[in-house]
Design an enzyme around this catalytic site. Structure first.
Site, PDB file in Angstrom:
ATOM      1  N   GLU A 248     -14.017 -39.245 -33.539  1.00  0.00           N
ATOM      2  CA  GLU A 248     -13.562 -40.242 -34.517  1.00  0.00           C
ATOM      3  C   GLU A 248     -12.646 -39.656 -35.582  1.00  0.00           C
ATOM      4  OE1 GLU A 248     -16.695 -39.882 -33.446  1.00  0.00           O
ATOM      5  OE2 GLU A 248     -17.547 -41.839 -32.975  1.00  0.00           O
TER       6      GLU A 248
ATOM      7  N   ALA B 159     -15.937 -46.589 -28.995  1.00  0.00           N
ATOM      8  CA  ALA B 159     -15.722 -47.955 -29.459  1.00  0.00           C
ATOM      9  C   ALA B 159     -14.266 -48.310 -29.140  1.00  0.00           C
ATOM     10  CB  ALA B 159     -15.998 -48.039 -30.947  1.00  0.00           C
TER      11      ALA B 159
ATOM     12  N   GLY C 242     -18.550 -43.778 -29.611  1.00  0.00           N
ATOM     13  CA  GLY C 242     -19.634 -44.732 -29.358  1.00  0.00           C
ATOM     14  C   GLY C 242     -20.324 -44.488 -28.023  1.00  0.00           C
TER      15      GLY C 242
ATOM     16  N   GLU D   7     -22.790 -41.846 -28.798  1.00  0.00           N
ATOM     17  CA  GLU D   7     -23.809 -42.474 -29.657  1.00  0.00           C
ATOM     18  C   GLU D   7     -24.770 -43.322 -28.818  1.00  0.00           C
ATOM     19  OE1 GLU D   7     -20.719 -44.037 -32.223  1.00  0.00           O
ATOM     20  OE2 GLU D   7     -21.638 -43.046 -33.942  1.00  0.00           O
TER      21      GLU D   7
HETATM   22  N1  COA Z   1     -10.714 -47.755 -26.947  1.00  0.00           N
HETATM   23  C1  COA Z   1      -9.836 -48.554 -26.357  1.00  0.00           C
HETATM   24  N2  COA Z   1      -9.171 -48.221 -25.245  1.00  0.00           N
HETATM   25  C2  COA Z   1      -9.417 -47.016 -24.722  1.00  0.00           C
HETATM   26  C3  COA Z   1     -10.331 -46.106 -25.288  1.00  0.00           C
HETATM   27  C4  COA Z   1     -11.020 -46.537 -26.460  1.00  0.00           C
HETATM   28  N3  COA Z   1     -11.925 -45.765 -27.055  1.00  0.00           N
HETATM   29  N4  COA Z   1     -10.344 -44.994 -24.549  1.00  0.00           N
HETATM   30  C5  COA Z   1      -9.470 -45.195 -23.528  1.00  0.00           C
HETATM   31  N5  COA Z   1      -8.901 -46.405 -23.646  1.00  0.00           N
HETATM   32  C6  COA Z   1      -7.910 -47.008 -22.765  1.00  0.00           C
HETATM   33  C7  COA Z   1      -6.519 -46.416 -22.989  1.00  0.00           C
HETATM   34  O1  COA Z   1      -5.890 -47.038 -24.105  1.00  0.00           O
HETATM   35  C8  COA Z   1      -5.878 -46.765 -21.673  1.00  0.00           C
HETATM   36  O2  COA Z   1      -5.528 -48.126 -21.669  1.00  0.00           O
HETATM   37  P1  COA Z   1      -4.068 -48.603 -21.149  1.00  0.00           P
HETATM   38  O3  COA Z   1      -4.008 -48.120 -19.730  1.00  0.00           O
HETATM   39  O4  COA Z   1      -4.116 -50.091 -21.284  1.00  0.00           O
HETATM   40  O5  COA Z   1      -3.083 -47.924 -22.040  1.00  0.00           O
HETATM   41  C9  COA Z   1      -7.019 -46.588 -20.672  1.00  0.00           C
HETATM   42  O6  COA Z   1      -8.205 -46.707 -21.426  1.00  0.00           O
HETATM   43  C10 COA Z   1      -7.010 -45.225 -19.990  1.00  0.00           C
HETATM   44  O7  COA Z   1      -7.036 -44.225 -20.989  1.00  0.00           O
HETATM   45  P2  COA Z   1      -5.995 -43.016 -21.056  1.00  0.00           P
HETATM   46  O8  COA Z   1      -5.915 -42.529 -22.463  1.00  0.00           O
HETATM   47  O9  COA Z   1      -4.697 -43.406 -20.410  1.00  0.00           O
HETATM   48  O10 COA Z   1      -6.728 -41.954 -20.120  1.00  0.00           O
HETATM   49  P3  COA Z   1      -6.571 -40.377 -20.152  1.00  0.00           P
HETATM   50  O11 COA Z   1      -7.233 -39.877 -18.931  1.00  0.00           O
HETATM   51  O12 COA Z   1      -5.161 -39.975 -20.393  1.00  0.00           O
HETATM   52  O13 COA Z   1      -7.406 -39.887 -21.440  1.00  0.00           O
HETATM   53  C11 COA Z   1      -9.292 -39.881 -22.920  1.00  0.00           C
HETATM   54  C12 COA Z   1      -8.804 -40.074 -21.469  1.00  0.00           C
HETATM   55  C13 COA Z   1     -10.784 -40.226 -22.933  1.00  0.00           C
HETATM   56  C14 COA Z   1      -9.094 -38.423 -23.355  1.00  0.00           C
HETATM   57  C15 COA Z   1      -8.496 -40.820 -23.853  1.00  0.00           C
HETATM   58  O14 COA Z   1      -8.508 -42.125 -23.307  1.00  0.00           O
HETATM   59  C16 COA Z   1      -9.057 -40.899 -25.250  1.00  0.00           C
HETATM   60  O15 COA Z   1      -8.876 -39.985 -26.038  1.00  0.00           O
HETATM   61  N6  COA Z   1      -9.718 -42.020 -25.592  1.00  0.00           N
HETATM   62  C17 COA Z   1     -10.221 -42.274 -26.907  1.00  0.00           C
HETATM   63  C18 COA Z   1     -11.482 -41.484 -27.191  1.00  0.00           C
HETATM   64  C19 COA Z   1     -11.953 -41.725 -28.607  1.00  0.00           C
HETATM   65  O16 COA Z   1     -11.302 -41.372 -29.568  1.00  0.00           O
HETATM   66  N7  COA Z   1     -13.118 -42.350 -28.741  1.00  0.00           N
HETATM   67  C20 COA Z   1     -13.718 -42.643 -30.006  1.00  0.00           C
HETATM   68  C21 COA Z   1     -13.295 -43.950 -30.494  1.00  0.00           C
HETATM   69  S1  COA Z   1     -13.939 -44.282 -32.118  1.00  0.00           S
END
Ligand code: COA
Length: 260
Positions: free
Chosen positions: A134, A66, A111, A114
């Site tokens: 989460e 999400a 999400g 999910e």
């Molecule tokens: N919501 C909003 N934005 C997200 C996102 C999410 N769940 N997951 C990734 N993004 C965005 C990042 O903020 C970033 O945006 P920006 O370039 O404007 O800063 C872009 O996507 C790229 O992500 P980034 O974190 O730079 O990539 P990465 O390769 O370093 O890491 C992940 C990849 C998946 C490990 C990391 O993005 C992450 O942990 N995301 C969240 C996962 C999560 O907690 N999901 C559950 C949400 S309830």
């Protein structure tokens, strides 16, 4: 380029829906939840669509969760509404009357996992990572994760994934029963489309009967489930496709299913 968070394309009877926010790793904001709801409603209603493949744009992610930026400012009431909005859409995916395949091309987190769990089969690239992270944000899964992962992979797996928040790789996800198949990333699309085409050529009303029986059976006792299966079994005898399928077998030819 359109502003839609989805790309939708048909390949014969297979509809491919791609979540398209690659710069945000296809995170699900409210607009994307609503677009998915509408896209699945349309796919359900169109007889020409026999199978749906759901995937994410770009090389890195199916859906990374999400949208955290959007969620960070929500009030409790808005948070509840956001959960309901996601759950409604995902319920629609789960209850689709035709097979839905999740093509997991990278991160399927929060999400994203999910959503994948609502699909009827999951095919993962060997590079995919799946998890319910989460808890790392002080949150819990809100689009059905605690419930569907429990039913799909059991108590040990749901507790491990949700309590630790740590992702698992595709091989471990296969071992846990979360995904159906793992294929080399370079072959993901070809393998998924091969499966989609196989299902697109199957008898649609029989597929629907199976989806209904498994869905109902997952939510009731064995007696009611068996009774429901019997009723559905009787119902398929009213279809042209059942006559065609049995006749084709007896005549040693390939059946042509019309969906009637
Ligand atoms: N919501 C909003 N934005 C997200 C996102 C999410 N769940 N997951 C990734 N993004 C965005 C990042 O903020 C970033 O945006 P920006 O370039 O404007 O800063 C872009 O996507 C790229 O992500 P980034 O974190 O730079 O990539 P990465 O390769 O370093 O890491 C992940 C990849 C998946 C490990 C990391 O993005 C992450 O942990 N995301 C969240 C996962 C999560 O907690 N999901 C559950 C949400 S309830």
């Amino acid at each position: 380029m359109s502003d839609s968070p989805l790309l939708i394309a048909d390949r014969d009877a297979v509809r491919v829906i791609t979540v398209h926010r690659p710069d945000k790793l296809n995170a699900l904001n409210a607009a994307t939840l609503d677009a998915l709801d509408a896209a699945f409603a349309a796919a359900a209603a169109e007889d020409a669509v026999r199978v749906v493949v759901l995937t994410g744009a770009g090389p890195k992610a199916f859906v990374a969760g999400a949208d955290i930026a959007e969620m960070s400012a929500l009030t409790p009431v808005q948070g509840r509404d956001f959960s309901l909005r996601g759950q409604r859409m995902m319920r629609r995916v789960e209850r689709m009357p035709k097979p839905v395949l999740a093509m997991l091309n990278g991160f399927a987190l929060g999400g994203g996992l999910e959503l994948a769990m609502c699909c009827h089969m999951r095919i993962a690239a060997d590079t995919a990572k799946l998890g319910q992270p989460e808890v790392n944000l002080g949150l819990i899964p809100g689009f059905g994760g605690t419930q569907r992962l429990l039913r799909l992979a059991g108590r040990a797996a749901v507790l491990e994934l949700c309590l630790t928040g740590a992702p698992v790789d595709a091989a471990r996800a296969l071992q846990l029963g979360i995904v159906n198949r793992v294929v080399a990333a370079a072959e993901l699309e070809e393998e998924t489309m091969k499966l989609a085409e196989q299902l697109a050529n199957a008898a649609p009303l029989a597929l629907r009967g199976i989806l209904d029986c498994v869905h109902v059976g997952g939510e009731c006792g064995i007696e009611e489930g068996l009774e429901y299966e019997t009723a559905q079994f009787g119902l398929v005898f009213s279809t042209q496709d059942m006559r065609e399928g049995t006749q084709a077998f007896l005549e040693r030819r390939k059946p042509e299913f019309s969906g009637s």
